[in-house]
Design a protein around this motif. Structure first.
Motif, PDB file in Angstrom:
ATOM      1  N   GLU A  38      -4.507   3.212 -53.695  1.00 40.92           N
ATOM      2  CA  GLU A  38      -3.838   2.112 -52.993  1.00 40.92           C
ATOM      3  C   GLU A  38      -2.319   2.245 -53.130  1.00 40.92           C
ATOM      4  O   GLU A  38      -1.573   2.093 -52.163  1.00 40.92           O
ATOM      5  N   GLU A  39      -1.860   2.547 -54.339  1.00 33.60           N
ATOM      6  CA  GLU A  39      -0.425   2.721 -54.572  1.00 33.60           C
ATOM      7  C   GLU A  39       0.111   3.945 -53.835  1.00 33.60           C
ATOM      8  O   GLU A  39       1.246   3.937 -53.342  1.00 33.60           O
ATOM      9  N   VAL A  40      -0.697   4.982 -53.764  1.00 34.42           N
ATOM     10  CA  VAL A  40      -0.307   6.181 -53.005  1.00 34.42           C
ATOM     11  C   VAL A  40      -0.053   5.821 -51.546  1.00 34.42           C
ATOM     12  O   VAL A  40       0.969   6.180 -50.961  1.00 34.42           O
ATOM     13  N   ALA A  41      -0.999   5.089 -50.952  1.00 37.85           N
ATOM     14  CA  ALA A  41      -0.875   4.702 -49.546  1.00 37.85           C
ATOM     15  C   ALA A  41       0.353   3.810 -49.314  1.00 37.85           C
ATOM     16  O   ALA A  41       1.081   3.982 -48.328  1.00 37.85           O
ATOM     17  N   LYS A  42       0.582   2.875 -50.223  1.00 36.69           N
ATOM     18  CA  LYS A  42       1.743   1.989 -50.096  1.00 36.69           C
ATOM     19  C   LYS A  42       3.043   2.770 -50.125  1.00 36.69           C
ATOM     20  O   LYS A  42       4.002   2.444 -49.411  1.00 36.69           O
ATOM     21  N   SER A  43       3.120   3.802 -50.946  1.00 35.37           N
ATOM     22  CA  SER A  43       4.348   4.593 -51.057  1.00 35.37           C
ATOM     23  C   SER A  43       4.665   5.336 -49.759  1.00 35.37           C
ATOM     24  O   SER A  43       5.825   5.549 -49.434  1.00 35.37           O
ATOM     25  N   VAL A  44       3.615   5.719 -49.034  1.00 31.12           N
ATOM     26  CA  VAL A  44       3.819   6.356 -47.728  1.00 31.12           C
ATOM     27  C   VAL A  44       4.230   5.304 -46.702  1.00 31.12           C
ATOM     28  O   VAL A  44       5.176   5.494 -45.923  1.00 31.12           O
ATOM     29  N   GLU A  45       3.532   4.187 -46.711  1.00 32.49           N
ATOM     30  CA  GLU A  45       3.789   3.121 -45.747  1.00 32.49           C
ATOM     31  C   GLU A  45       5.219   2.587 -45.854  1.00 32.49           C
ATOM     32  O   GLU A  45       5.873   2.323 -44.842  1.00 32.49           O
ATOM     33  N   ASN A  46       5.724   2.427 -47.082  1.00 30.04           N
ATOM     34  CA  ASN A  46       7.073   1.865 -47.234  1.00 30.04           C
ATOM     35  C   ASN A  46       8.186   2.914 -47.230  1.00 30.04           C
ATOM     36  O   ASN A  46       9.366   2.583 -47.421  1.00 30.04           O
ATOM     37  N   GLY A  47       7.831   4.183 -47.038  1.00 26.80           N
ATOM     38  CA  GLY A  47       8.835   5.230 -46.900  1.00 26.80           C
ATOM     39  C   GLY A  47       9.383   5.789 -48.195  1.00 26.80           C
ATOM     40  O   GLY A  47      10.349   6.551 -48.182  1.00 26.80           O
ATOM     41  N   VAL A  78      -3.587  11.008 -40.504  1.00 27.58           N
ATOM     42  CA  VAL A  78      -4.040  12.269 -41.093  1.00 27.58           C
ATOM     43  C   VAL A  78      -3.434  13.407 -40.286  1.00 27.58           C
ATOM     44  O   VAL A  78      -3.685  13.526 -39.085  1.00 27.58           O
ATOM     45  N   VAL A  79      -2.637  14.256 -40.935  1.00 32.44           N
ATOM     46  CA  VAL A  79      -1.985  15.353 -40.212  1.00 32.44           C
ATOM     47  C   VAL A  79      -2.612  16.705 -40.525  1.00 32.44           C
ATOM     48  O   VAL A  79      -2.391  17.676 -39.792  1.00 32.44           O
ATOM     49  N   ASP A  80      -3.395  16.778 -41.601  1.00 27.91           N
ATOM     50  CA  ASP A  80      -4.014  18.062 -41.941  1.00 27.91           C
ATOM     51  C   ASP A  80      -5.045  17.837 -43.038  1.00 27.91           C
ATOM     52  O   ASP A  80      -5.149  16.741 -43.602  1.00 27.91           O
ATOM     53  N   GLU A  81      -5.800  18.894 -43.346  1.00 27.74           N
ATOM     54  CA  GLU A  81      -6.770  18.851 -44.435  1.00 27.74           C
ATOM     55  C   GLU A  81      -6.633  20.110 -45.271  1.00 27.74           C
ATOM     56  O   GLU A  81      -6.073  21.122 -44.812  1.00 27.74           O
ATOM     57  N   TYR A  82      -7.152  20.046 -46.495  1.00 20.47           N
ATOM     58  CA  TYR A  82      -7.043  21.173 -47.420  1.00 20.47           C
ATOM     59  C   TYR A  82      -8.272  21.170 -48.329  1.00 20.47           C
ATOM     60  O   TYR A  82      -8.610  20.142 -48.918  1.00 20.47           O
ATOM     61  N   TYR A  83      -8.932  22.318 -48.425  1.00 21.89           N
ATOM     62  CA  TYR A  83     -10.123  22.429 -49.272  1.00 21.89           C
ATOM     63  C   TYR A  83      -9.752  23.177 -50.564  1.00 21.89           C
ATOM     64  O   TYR A  83      -9.221  24.287 -50.517  1.00 21.89           O
ATOM     65  N   LYS A 183       3.329   8.520 -42.498  1.00 26.11           N
ATOM     66  CA  LYS A 183       3.466   7.183 -41.927  1.00 26.11           C
ATOM     67  C   LYS A 183       3.468   7.188 -40.400  1.00 26.11           C
ATOM     68  O   LYS A 183       2.851   6.327 -39.761  1.00 26.11           O
ATOM     69  N   ASP A 184       4.183   8.127 -39.813  1.00 27.29           N
ATOM     70  CA  ASP A 184       4.374   8.142 -38.364  1.00 27.29           C
ATOM     71  C   ASP A 184       3.354   9.032 -37.670  1.00 27.29           C
ATOM     72  O   ASP A 184       2.905  10.043 -38.228  1.00 27.29           O
TER      73      ASP A 184
END
Length: 275
Positions: A38-47, A78-83, A183-184
């Motif tokens: 959740e904190e990871v996502a927030k850090s992307v959302e708020n820049g 989602v811009v890419d994936e990595y295995y 974010k974008d």
């Protein structure tokens, strides 16, 4: 001077997320570790950061379903994936014997992937913790005897721990799929070969079968489908779907048709399939 990329991960240095961040973006990045997704996502959302690396499914333990919801609520793309091939190792302070270990801590998904090891070593109690490498860090800093971490070899190197048992995951051919988030909405590029979607269908008889038929008729091969109920609308469901794309035009036509006939469509991202 080129700008240093800021990358958010769940966990600390030495974690699998850290490993993916370095392998994907390169060594010269600034890594920001957070306790929760959740904190990871927030850090992307708020820049605060430019991108995030987030685990989304494992070949043994399955999908991390709450992460789809987190991506949705924070409107990330989602811009890419990595295995990443995953090797779990039992590690502790140097000089201890395996027989002296009474407890092993790690992320619950990691412990789930090592069930057979713990079944054959019943004196070691597996205990859920926030992250793989975090436990290794705590053991090293607090000099904790009798406690082990389940983590990567990189974590053992970072924190000076001794590996007591290697490759303890139940299935040796073990991979975790990570997604790269921003974010974008990304600018159009190479024609995508995979997409991650959220489709909320109306409460109608046979609607899921019709939805799947439409996708099949447009040459869309589903690699993942997970359902959760819509809390505000009883008996309606949201489906998180990953699908392979053979033709981008067919994909767009299918999405338009589904939205017109069966429910709401949200495209988290369309990108290159890396499997």
């Amino acid at each position: 001077m080129e700008k240093q990329l800021k990358i958010a991960i769940q966990g600390v240095l030495g974690s699998f997320h850290h490993q993916v961040a370095q392998q994907y973006f390169g060594e010269g990045i600034a890594v920001f570790g957070f306790n929760t997704f959740e904190e990871v996502a927030k850090s992307v959302e708020n820049g605060t950061v430019d991108f995030a690396v987030m685990a989304i499914e494992n070949s043994i333990a399955g999908a991390i379903l709450p992460n789809y919801d987190i991506i949705d609520r924070h409107d990330l793309f989602v811009v890419d994936e990595y295995y990443l091939p995953i090797s779990h190792n039992l590690m502790a302070l140097p000089g201890q014997q395996l027989s002296a270990i009474r407890e092993a801590r790690s992320h619950p998904m990691a412990l789930l992937q090592c069930k057979h090891f713990f079944a054959s070593h019943p004196w070691i109690l597996p205990v859920d913790d926030v992250d793989t490498a975090y436990v290794a860090k705590v053991i090293a800093e607090q000099k904790l005897q009798g406690l082990a971490a389940v983590a990567s070899t990189k974590a053992a190197e970072y924190y000076g721990l001794e590996i007591l048992a290697r490759d303890i995951q139940t299935v040796k051919d073990n991979f975790t799929r990570f997604i790269i988030l921003q974010k974008d909405k990304p600018a159009p590029g190479i024609a995508p070969t995979k997409a991650s979607l959220k489709i909320t269908v109306r409460n109608e008889k046979g609607v899921l079968a019709k939805l799947l038929t439409v996708m099949s008729e447009h040459d869309l091969d589903l690699t993942k489908i997970q359902s959760i109920p819509v809390m505000s609308k009883p008996w309606e469901y949201t489906f998180f779907i990953d699908t392979l794309i053979a033709d981008e035009g067919q994909f767009k036509t299918a999405m338009d048709f589904i939205e017109a006939k069966y429910g709401d469509v949200k495209i988290f991202g369309a990108y290159q399939n890396k499997k």
